[in-house]
Design a protein around this motif. Sequence first.
Motif, short mmCIF file in Angstrom:
data_model
loop_
_atom_site.label_atom_id
_atom_site.label_comp_id
_atom_site.label_asym_id
_atom_site.label_seq_id
_atom_site.Cartn_x
_atom_site.Cartn_y
_atom_site.Cartn_z
N TYR A 261 0.80 -1.12 0.06
CA TYR A 261 0.05 -0.16 0.08
C TYR A 261 1.01 1.29 -0.07
CZ TYR A 261 -4.33 -2.63 0.43
OH TYR A 261 -5.58 -3.43 0.05
N THR A 262 2.04 1.24 0.64
CA THR A 262 2.96 2.36 0.57
C THR A 262 3.77 2.46 -0.88
OG1 THR A 262 4.72 1.31 1.86
CG2 THR A 262 3.15 2.57 2.94
N LEU B 104 0.67 1.92 -4.06
CA LEU B 104 -0.33 2.87 -3.80
C LEU B 104 0.02 4.12 -3.39
CD1 LEU B 104 -3.29 0.34 -3.13
CD2 LEU B 104 -2.36 1.19 -5.42
N GLY B 105 0.99 4.41 -2.87
CA GLY B 105 1.37 5.78 -2.34
C GLY B 105 0.88 6.17 -1.05
N MET B 106 0.23 5.23 -0.31
CA MET B 106 -0.35 5.72 1.09
C MET B 106 0.84 5.72 2.09
SD MET B 106 -3.67 3.12 1.31
CE MET B 106 -4.95 3.33 -0.11
N LEU C 228 -3.15 3.12 7.32
CA LEU C 228 -2.58 3.49 6.10
C LEU C 228 -3.29 4.71 5.72
CD1 LEU C 228 -2.43 0.01 4.37
CD2 LEU C 228 -0.43 1.44 4.86
N PHE D 53 -4.49 7.98 3.40
CA PHE D 53 -4.51 8.29 2.07
C PHE D 53 -5.85 9.44 2.10
CE2 PHE D 53 -7.48 5.11 2.46
CZ PHE D 53 -8.57 5.48 1.58
N GLY D 54 -5.42 10.65 1.42
CA GLY D 54 -6.56 11.83 1.33
C GLY D 54 -6.90 12.07 2.81
N LYS E 187 -8.49 6.64 6.18
CA LYS E 187 -7.34 5.75 6.45
C LYS E 187 -7.87 4.34 6.88
CE LYS E 187 -7.59 5.84 11.34
NZ LYS E 187 -6.72 6.06 12.92
N PHE F 113 -10.67 3.08 -5.25
CA PHE F 113 -10.07 4.27 -4.59
C PHE F 113 -10.15 5.17 -5.81
CE2 PHE F 113 -7.64 0.82 -2.10
CZ PHE F 113 -8.07 1.55 -1.06
N THR G 296 -8.51 8.65 -7.83
CA THR G 296 -7.25 9.08 -8.09
C THR G 296 -7.48 10.41 -9.19
OG1 THR G 296 -5.07 8.82 -8.74
CG2 THR G 296 -6.75 7.58 -9.86
#
Length: 135
Positions: free
Chosen positions: A25-26, A29-31, A47, A49-50, A53, A79, A81
């Motif tokens: 996920y990190t 997906l960049g979380m 995690l 994001f935006g 979590k 999700f 994007t």
Amino acid sequence: MTPTLTSLDHLVLTVADLTATVSFYTDVLGMVAQEFEVADGSTRTSLLFGAQKINLHQAGSEFKPHGKAPTPGSGDLCFLTEASLEDWEAQLDAKGVLVEEGPVQRSGAVGPIMSLYIRDPDGNLIEISVPVAQV
């Protein structure tokens, strides 16, 4: 007046391998992974994001209360994007992540979306989507 809900704050995924899940996920997906301490003194992992979590529960050591039958791989998450699906396809390819399906048009919460489908380390279905108006 009847009360209504306004947004999703967090959801919980039960995972077989916390380290593999955080890495996926990190890195893919960049979380952002964050450990936090709760009232009982235990440390948990989430995690970010935006403005949401995902809290992670290690299978077999779930925090209470939890779902009736917490099971790794039972999730199906979508999700949104702002990046193009072409950029995501390049990112996924570079990370060795197979796109199972897509781009395909689907119905999102507020209108049509274009989506790519992948799986996380537990087999949860992950949908990465862009509103059709952005395509």
